[in-house]
Design a protein around this motif. Structure first.
Motif, PDB file in Angstrom:
ATOM      1  N   ALA A  70      91.284 -16.297 -23.559  1.00  0.00           N
ATOM      2  CA  ALA A  70      92.354 -16.689 -21.743  1.00  0.00           C
ATOM      3  C   ALA A  70      91.422 -15.518 -20.812  1.00  0.00           C
ATOM      4  CB  ALA A  70      93.373 -15.845 -21.769  1.00  0.00           C
ATOM      5  N   VAL A  71      92.303 -16.530 -19.833  1.00  0.00           N
ATOM      6  CA  VAL A  71      91.325 -15.876 -18.444  1.00  0.00           C
ATOM      7  C   VAL A  71      92.874 -14.906 -18.031  1.00  0.00           C
ATOM      8  CG1 VAL A  71      90.450 -16.148 -15.878  1.00  0.00           C
ATOM      9  CG2 VAL A  71      90.488 -17.493 -17.736  1.00  0.00           C
ATOM     10  N   TYR A  72      92.201 -13.401 -17.630  1.00  0.00           N
ATOM     11  CA  TYR A  72      93.316 -12.538 -17.056  1.00  0.00           C
ATOM     12  C   TYR A  72      92.810 -12.855 -15.435  1.00  0.00           C
ATOM     13  CZ  TYR A  72      94.904 -11.439 -21.496  1.00  0.00           C
ATOM     14  OH  TYR A  72      94.951 -11.921 -22.710  1.00  0.00           O
ATOM     15  N   GLN A  73      94.318 -12.182 -14.428  1.00  0.00           N
ATOM     16  CA  GLN A  73      93.681 -11.821 -13.522  1.00  0.00           C
ATOM     17  C   GLN A  73      94.419 -10.411 -13.182  1.00  0.00           C
ATOM     18  OE1 GLN A  73      95.706 -14.894 -14.417  1.00  0.00           O
ATOM     19  NE2 GLN A  73      93.169 -16.129 -14.034  1.00  0.00           N
ATOM     20  N   CYS A  74      93.604  -9.362 -12.152  1.00  0.00           N
ATOM     21  CA  CYS A  74      94.188  -8.558 -11.849  1.00  0.00           C
ATOM     22  C   CYS A  74      94.444  -9.122  -9.990  1.00  0.00           C
ATOM     23  CB  CYS A  74      93.321  -7.471 -12.336  1.00  0.00           C
ATOM     24  SG  CYS A  74      93.940  -6.109 -11.520  1.00  0.00           S
ATOM     25  N   ASN A  75      95.813  -8.707  -9.860  1.00  0.00           N
ATOM     26  CA  ASN A  75      95.588  -8.343  -8.461  1.00  0.00           C
ATOM     27  C   ASN A  75      95.892  -6.886  -7.846  1.00  0.00           C
ATOM     28  OD1 ASN A  75      97.360  -8.422  -5.829  1.00  0.00           O
ATOM     29  ND2 ASN A  75      97.417 -10.366  -5.330  1.00  0.00           N
ATOM     30  N   ALA A  76      95.329  -6.476  -6.946  1.00  0.00           N
ATOM     31  CA  ALA A  76      96.004  -5.504  -6.005  1.00  0.00           C
ATOM     32  C   ALA A  76      95.978  -5.223  -4.455  1.00  0.00           C
ATOM     33  CB  ALA A  76      94.152  -3.848  -6.242  1.00  0.00           C
ATOM     34  N   SER A  77      96.711  -5.134  -4.256  1.00  0.00           N
ATOM     35  CA  SER A  77      97.506  -5.263  -3.205  1.00  0.00           C
ATOM     36  C   SER A  77      97.963  -3.708  -2.351  1.00  0.00           C
ATOM     37  CB  SER A  77      98.229  -6.522  -3.211  1.00  0.00           C
ATOM     38  OG  SER A  77      99.577  -6.081  -4.108  1.00  0.00           O
ATOM     39  N   ASN A  78      98.193  -4.300  -0.855  1.00  0.00           N
ATOM     40  CA  ASN A  78      99.184  -3.010  -0.127  1.00  0.00           C
ATOM     41  C   ASN A  78      99.532  -3.805   1.288  1.00  0.00           C
ATOM     42  OD1 ASN A  78      96.658  -3.109   0.792  1.00  0.00           O
ATOM     43  ND2 ASN A  78      96.051  -0.284   1.015  1.00  0.00           N
ATOM     44  N   ASP A  79      99.847  -2.440   2.204  1.00  0.00           N
ATOM     45  CA  ASP A  79     100.110  -3.573   3.350  1.00  0.00           C
ATOM     46  C   ASP A  79      99.416  -4.183   4.041  1.00  0.00           C
ATOM     47  OD1 ASP A  79     102.712  -2.776   2.663  1.00  0.00           O
ATOM     48  OD2 ASP A  79     102.388  -0.448   4.478  1.00  0.00           O
ATOM     49  N   HIS A  80      98.037  -4.009   3.536  1.00  0.00           N
ATOM     50  CA  HIS A  80      96.284  -4.656   4.737  1.00  0.00           C
ATOM     51  C   HIS A  80      95.739  -5.563   4.175  1.00  0.00           C
ATOM     52  CE1 HIS A  80      97.559  -1.062   7.619  1.00  0.00           C
ATOM     53  NE2 HIS A  80      97.593  -0.331   6.617  1.00  0.00           N
ATOM     54  N   GLY A  81      96.709  -6.038   2.982  1.00  0.00           N
ATOM     55  CA  GLY A  81      95.535  -7.104   1.613  1.00  0.00           C
ATOM     56  C   GLY A  81      95.966  -7.157   0.700  1.00  0.00           C
ATOM     57  N   TYR A  82      94.677  -8.056   0.234  1.00  0.00           N
ATOM     58  CA  TYR A  82      94.931  -7.751  -1.512  1.00  0.00           C
ATOM     59  C   TYR A  82      93.312  -8.048  -2.221  1.00  0.00           C
ATOM     60  CZ  TYR A  82      95.099 -12.907  -1.693  1.00  0.00           C
ATOM     61  OH  TYR A  82      94.581 -14.200  -1.309  1.00  0.00           O
ATOM     62  N   LEU A  83      93.649  -7.753  -3.371  1.00  0.00           N
ATOM     63  CA  LEU A  83      91.666  -8.064  -3.589  1.00  0.00           C
ATOM     64  C   LEU A  83      92.333  -8.720  -5.274  1.00  0.00           C
ATOM     65  CD1 LEU A  83      89.902  -5.010  -4.375  1.00  0.00           C
ATOM     66  CD2 LEU A  83      89.377  -7.310  -2.573  1.00  0.00           C
ATOM     67  N   LEU A  84      92.125  -9.846  -5.511  1.00  0.00           N
ATOM     68  CA  LEU A  84      91.969 -10.876  -7.407  1.00  0.00           C
ATOM     69  C   LEU A  84      91.071 -11.156  -7.814  1.00  0.00           C
ATOM     70  CD1 LEU A  84      94.617 -12.303  -8.908  1.00  0.00           C
ATOM     71  CD2 LEU A  84      93.238 -14.292  -6.959  1.00  0.00           C
ATOM     72  N   ALA A  85      91.226 -10.778  -8.422  1.00  0.00           N
ATOM     73  CA  ALA A  85      90.062 -10.961  -9.884  1.00  0.00           C
ATOM     74  C   ALA A  85      90.340 -11.721 -11.043  1.00  0.00           C
ATOM     75  CB  ALA A  85      89.486  -9.074 -10.583  1.00  0.00           C
ATOM     76  N   ASN A  86      89.494 -12.403 -11.429  1.00  0.00           N
ATOM     77  CA  ASN A  86      89.853 -13.400 -12.364  1.00  0.00           C
ATOM     78  C   ASN A  86      88.386 -12.372 -13.909  1.00  0.00           C
ATOM     79  OD1 ASN A  86      91.337 -16.108 -11.839  1.00  0.00           O
ATOM     80  ND2 ASN A  86      89.773 -15.414 -10.537  1.00  0.00           N
ATOM     81  N   ALA A  87      89.158 -12.189 -14.721  1.00  0.00           N
ATOM     82  CA  ALA A  87      88.129 -11.789 -15.850  1.00  0.00           C
ATOM     83  C   ALA A  87      88.203 -12.817 -17.701  1.00  0.00           C
ATOM     84  CB  ALA A  87      87.864 -10.473 -16.693  1.00  0.00           C
ATOM     85  N   PHE A  88      87.716 -13.067 -18.311  1.00  0.00           N
ATOM     86  CA  PHE A  88      88.156 -13.719 -19.595  1.00  0.00           C
ATOM     87  C   PHE A  88      88.215 -13.133 -20.553  1.00  0.00           C
ATOM     88  CE2 PHE A  88      84.102 -16.468 -18.681  1.00  0.00           C
ATOM     89  CZ  PHE A  88      83.112 -15.791 -19.813  1.00  0.00           C
TER      90      PHE A  88
END
Length: 1173
Positions: free
Chosen positions: A403-421
């Motif tokens: 599978a492909v897992y996504q991690c989303n790190a966010s706060n009031d000033h934006g977010y980061l999204l990473a894919n890892a299979f």
């Protein structure tokens, strides 16, 4: 060089971060089955131009090839229902056509791409699509602003919202008649707020304008707000006010700034007088290295904020009425940034796996996990999967767990999204990169050797060099799990071939990398700062040392831009030459040297020195009778400080157009008081002078006329000169034109005899000379002078003594005698004449002398008369005559001379000089008469200077080994010498001098002749043995013998012919001619008649032949005159030179017996030859 060090340090830091953060995830070869991976996508904030098609990118890889779908604003985007939106083949990129149909704004929104295959789904970032549209400024009708003088004012701008924020500036109109919009510049009183509003701390009457317009520069356009009209009402007294803040209002405010961005704080205060703004920090000092104060101290700017820059910043506004403070609380926050970004996992069945997702941020980032694009909480449950905060764990993985897992790190000033299979595979090791690479690195630099590989389970990798494993025990090597080998500091012995070996239980793979360590490029002679004079040559050196195997490229930059080399700029191997430099050449010059591996650069500044620019704006002020103040504005000094100013003047009467120096002043002055002279119409100009030279002149000032006055100056160089015995000329130098001080300049001359009580006599003249005609002979006079013009008399000069004319002296020196003599000098004494007899000033006593003869009776001399003058400053005068010739008899007499005449001569005296050393011989020659003999000859000196006692000859060898000097002495009557020469190659140097009893005279030097070749020497020696030379000598000897014999015979036989007396007759008796010059042929008849008679003997028969007759004989014979007489006596007769026929004087027998003696023609060589024949 510093920039290179910084760049290298930054590169090393980047490598360290990449390696330490785990950016060594195993890349799965695309030929193996794997889940999708997003490889390209549009930026999060995607702004597009409505005039073009919008492109929203989304690219992914995977095996099988993934399919793509989109969500718009969180809902599935049905692409097939909208013909204006298409998806590219084998890609998820969208093309949205704006040119037809709906408005572009209808497609704005949040887009997200999904790439899916049988193993999972990868998700892109959420892309916010916005269409650029020109902002529209509301055209409000603005009422005129009316305000009293001294009050604060805010003119709002309120630009329309736009991303990014526009640049705001204000403008207004200049004065008529040419109204032009000009930008409003900030000062201490007028400020531009961060929100774009225009602030006045207090308004002035001069602020009344009709067009205060706010302008906003957007991305592609400039918008202008309707202008304000400002009218300021005047008040009699403007009240002073304590400062108060217009922006930001109040006493406390806060501001949030993101880490790494710049902080801009601005305080604007009202008040009268204008307040001064100062900044401070509550809990410490301002970070001086990062802080910039701008806009007259009102703006505080920190370029890159960090956590330690947060705190309370205080701005204080102060004037003489008081102060006020405002505190800005600055909070530094940050959007999320990766600490541990999840990476792909390739595992085998029954293995455990873990994904880690950690991020920093202020406020703290929130972590959210997803699987195949769906929140993990709503996804299909998996008992082997466990999520705890930022960690996702899978235990005993099975084949269906891909599978492909996504991690989303966010706060009031934006977010980061990473894919890892997570992919479950069993694959033998393989090398996936280039094989047998060659890596080049600069010595002492860090380098990375790459060996990308793949295998599942993860193979074990090791590096081998020269049969030894490296990178496992530290040292200079460090290996990473992704196959990378790091060499922290490459050395020469690190060169060689490296092998990387990957192995697992399924197999083994190997690759090789060859490392070459190169010498670093170093600048051994960098360019240095230059200060060049305009018009000279500037030369920057740039000499480098580099590895010979690396091609090097040298380029030059000026002020950071590439320098175009043309006909004027010349680049050589190690330098850049700029001939004839001018001001445009000034700037920073950089030499950049590049190889394929490194780059070095060095910079130097060229400063052009030039003469100053001319002063401007000359102004005259504070006039007086004799002074005026001159003020000017100095020009630019052109990088060389001004040392002085030179002021020149020009007057328009005496020498119009001719500029003269007036005075000079130090370079720090620009206003001076000029001293002037009366009655001159002045005009001034100024030069600036620095170390380079003098500037061009300034423009002339206006004219300034001074009033007239009596002369100030006194005539100079006053003198009385006697021109005749009863005359004296009084002369002086004229006043300068600028010293006249008025019109009609003339001179008043005064004189009287010295030491007399007579009255002063005077005369006025316009000339520079006045003559007194009734003066006594050589009498002293007192003289004084003063200048006069129409304004009065000038000052009198000092009294000068002058003399009338001199007369001829009437007495001669007495007791003239010579006391001491040597070979070249004689001391002369005399008794001076009485002073009254000189009839003037004594100039000198002059001796006239000449060489009468030599004491050598046989030597002739020149009696040229010479003279020499002597001073007579004492009662027993004497003088020395020099340059006399030794051993000679001299005569002399003396006279006394004044400045005009010489007196009568004294009695003539005689004296003799003693013997001296002789002069050089007249000549000295060295000749090679035979191969082994040198012949030397010389002549006695032209001036023996005494009785010669002999000659001294010195010689020595001058080529080869130098021998001792040989000396020979000869008696005075010997003037030649011959010496044996041991071989023809030896050369001698001879020195010869004559001697007297006093010593040896001056030597003269000669070298022996040089024989260059053996052939030349042999030819010189063998000439006497040559056959042609012997034959020539014999022929000459034989001819001489024949001539002697013929002459002897003629002399012994010449008196036997009676016809010899006829040779004494004049030529006319031989060739009778008429008076008109024609020939008388009747003379031949007389001759024939006489020839038949018996010949009577006469006394003249024994007379010798005349010399003039010899030439006549030859002439008669050359004309072959005997050819016409062959009929006489059987053809044997000959006609002699006197016209007689020889055949009549003797019988035929006698002629036969004496045939060789009959003709008198034997006196001619030709006739002698004929006689012998």
């Amino acid at each position: 060089m510093l920039s290179l060090v910084l760049k290298l340090a930054l590169a090393e830091l980047t490598i360290s971060l990449l390696l330490s953060r785990g950016v060594y995830a195993i890349e799965v070869p695309l030929d193996l089955r794997q889940p999708p991976t997003i490889i390209k996508q549009s930026v999060k904030n995607h702004i597009v131009d409505p005039r073009d098609s919008a492109v929203v990118e989304c690219e992914a890889k995977g095996n099988p090839t993934p399919t793509f779908s989109w969500r718009r604003n969180g809902r599935l985007f049905q692409l097939g229902r909208d013909p204006r939106v298409t998806m590219r083949r084998r890609s998820g990129t969208l093309d949205i056509a704006f040119y037809s149909g709906l408005a572009p704004e209808d497609y704005e929104g949040e887009y997200q791409c999904f790439a899916t295959n049988i193993f999972g789904t990868a998700v892109s970032n959420k892309i916010l699509l916005r269409v650029f549209k020109s902002p529209v400024w509301r055209r409000d009708i603005l009422e005129p602003v009316v305000i009293n003088q001294g009050l604060p004012l805010i003119l709002p701008c309120n630009p329309p919202p736009f991303f990014p924020e526009p640049h705001i500036f204000w403008m207004n109109n200049t004065l008529v008649p040419d109204p032009v919009m000009m930008p409003i510049l900030e000062d201490r009183r007028v400020s531009l707020g961060l929100n774009g509003d225009l602030y006045f701390s207090h308004v002035l009457v001069s602020d009344s304008w009709t067009s205060y317009s706010c302008n906003a520069r957007f991305a592609q356009t400039i918008q202008q707000k309707n202008p304000y009209t400002l009218k300021v009402l005047t008040t009699r007294n403007v009240a002073e006010k304590v400062p108060s803040f217009l922006s930001p209002p109040g006493t406390v405010s806060s501001k949030v700034v993101l880490r790494g961005e710049q902080l801009v704080l601005k305080c604007i205060a009202s008040g009268y007088p204008t307040p001064v703004i100062r900044w401070s920090k509550m809990d410490g000092d301002l970070p001086t290295r990062k802080v910039k104060l701008e806009d007259f101290g009102k703006t505080l700017r920190i370029m890159s904020m960090s956590d330690e820059n947060s705190g309370e910043y205080v701005c204080t506004a102060t004037n003489r009425m008081g102060f006020v403070s405002h505190t800005v609380v600055v909070h530094v926050q940050a959007p999320p940034s990766w600490v541990n970004k999840p990476t792909n996992l390739v595992l085998t069945a029954e293995k455990n796996g873990r994904l880690l997702c950690r991020a920093n941020g202020v406020p703290k980032a929130t972590i959210q996990w997803m699987v195949n694009g769906e929140p993990i909480d709503s996804a299909q449950p998996n008992p082997r999967r466990q999520v705890v905060g930022d960690t996702l764990t899978l235990n005993s993985i099975q084949m269906g767990d891909s599978a492909v897992y996504q991690c989303n790190a966010s706060n009031d000033h934006g977010y980061l999204l990473a894919n890892a299979f997570i992919s479950i595979q069993e694959v033998a090791p393989r090398m996936v990169g280039l094989r047998n690479q060659v890596v080049k690195v600069i010595e002492s630099n860090r380098t990375i050797l790459y060996c990308p590989f793949f295998g599942s389970p993860l193979p074990e990798l090791r590096w081998v060099k020269d049969g030894l494993t490296v990178g496992v025990d530290g040292g200079p090597y460090r290996s990473y799990p992704n196959g990378t080998l790091e060499i922290r500091r490459a050395r020469i012995n690190d060169q060689g071939s490296y092998s990387c070996v990957a192995s697992n239980f399924l197999g083994r793979a190997e690759n090789h990398v060859h490392l070459e360590v190169k010498e670093p490029t170093r600048m051994i002679r960098p360019p240095e700062h230059l200060r060049a004079i305009r018009g000279s040559i500037a030369r920057f050196e740039c000499k480098v040392k580099h590895d010979f195997s690396l091609p090097v490229t040298v380029s030059w930059l000026k002020n950071g831009r590439h320098l175009s080399l043309g006909w004027r700029l010349r680049r050589e191997d190690d330098s850049l030459t700029i001939p004839n430099v001018h001001r445009e050449d000034e700037g920073n010059y950089s030499c950049v040297v590049r190889t394929e591996l490194d780059r070095v650069s060095a910079s130097a500044r060229l400063i052009i020195l030039d003469q100053p620019d001319p002063p401007t704006d000359l102004e005259l002020s504070d006039p007086t009778e004799r002074t005026v103040r001159l003020t000017w504005v100095p020009g630019y000094d052109n990088r060389s400080p001004i040392k002085e100013f030179l002021v020149q003047y020009e007057e328009d009467y005496w020498e119009p157009g001719w500029w003269k120096n007036l005075s000079s002043y130090p370079g720090n002055l620009n206003s001076v008081i000029l001293p002037l002279k009366p009655f001159i119409n002045y005009r001034f100009r100024v030069f600036a002078v620095n170390a380079i030279g003098r500037s061009l002149p300034s423009r002339p000032s206006q004219r300034y006329q001074t009033s007239g006055a009596a002369p100030d100056a006194i005539p100079t160089n006053i003198r009385g000169v006697g021109t005749w015995k009863t005359r004296m000329d009084i002369r002086w130098d004229a006043l300068q034109d600028t010293e006249r001080n008025g019109p009609r300049l003339r001179y008043l001359v005064w004189w009287r005899r010295r030491d007399s009580r007579e009255e002063w006599k005077n005369a006025t003249t316009y000339w520079l000379r006045y003559t007194i005609y009734d003066a006594d002979t050589f009498t002293p006079y007192e003289i004084k002078l003063q200048a006069v013009n129409d304004f009065g008399l000038g000052p009198e000069s000092n009294i000068v003594i002058g003399y009338s004319g001199e007369d001829r002296p009437i007495a001669a020196p007495t007791d003239v005698h010579v006391s001491q003599t040597d070979s070249t000098m004689a001391t002369v004494h005399w008794t001076p004449v009485p002073y009254k007899t000189i009839m003037g000033n004594v100039k000198e006593y002059k001796a006239y002398y000449w060489r009468e003869s030599s004491q050598l009776k046989w030597l002739g001399v020149s009696r040229e008369k010479k003279s020499k003058g002597f001073d007579s400053t004492n009662s027993h005068p004497m003088g020395v005559l020099t340059g006399l010739i030794p051993y000679s008899n001299y005569k002399m007499y003396m006279v006394v001379a004044n400045n005009r005449y010489e007196g009568p001569p004294s009695s003539i005296i005689e004296f003799q000089t003693t013997e001296g050393v002789p002069a050089r011989p007249r000549y000295f020659r060295v000749q090679q008469r035979h191969m082994d003999t040198l012949y030397l000859d010389w002549d006695r000196p032209a001036e023996p200077n005494g009785i010669l006692t002999g000659y001294t000859l010195k010689y020595q060898v001058v080529n080869g080994t130098r021998g001792a000097r040989t000396q020979l002495d000869f008696p005075p009557n010997t003037t030649y010498y011959s010496m044996h020469r041991p071989d023809r190659y030896t050369r001698y140097r001879f020195s010869l001098a004559a001697r007297t009893q006093l010593g040896i005279g001056e030597f003269t030097m000669e070298d022996s002749p040089l024989f260059t070749t053996e052939a030349f020497t042999r030819e010189q020696v063998d000439i006497a043995t040559q056959g042609w030379f012997i034959g020539l000598m014999c022929a000459i000897a034989l001819l001489v013998v024949i001539l002697l014999i013929v002459c002897f015979i003629k002399k012994s036989r010449g008196g036997k012919y009676p016809v010899r007396d006829k040779k004494d007759l004049p030529l006319d008796s031989l060739e009778p001619k008429d008076q008109d010059g024609s020939f008388d042929y009747r003379s031949f008849e007389r001759i024939n008649r006489v020839s038949t008679l018996p010949y009577p003997k006469r006394e003249e028969d024994n007379k010798p032949l005349r010399s003039s007759q010899i030439s006549l004989d030859g002439m008669v014979k050359m004309q072959d005159s005997d050819d016409s007489l062959v009929d006489y006596d059987g053809g044997d007769g000959q006609f002699n030179e006197d016209g007689s026929f020889i055949g009549q004087y003797a019988g035929k027998k006698d002629r036969d017996d004496n045939e060789g003696n009959l003709s008198s023609e034997a006196t001619s060589p030709m006739n002698a030859i004929y006689s012998l024949a």
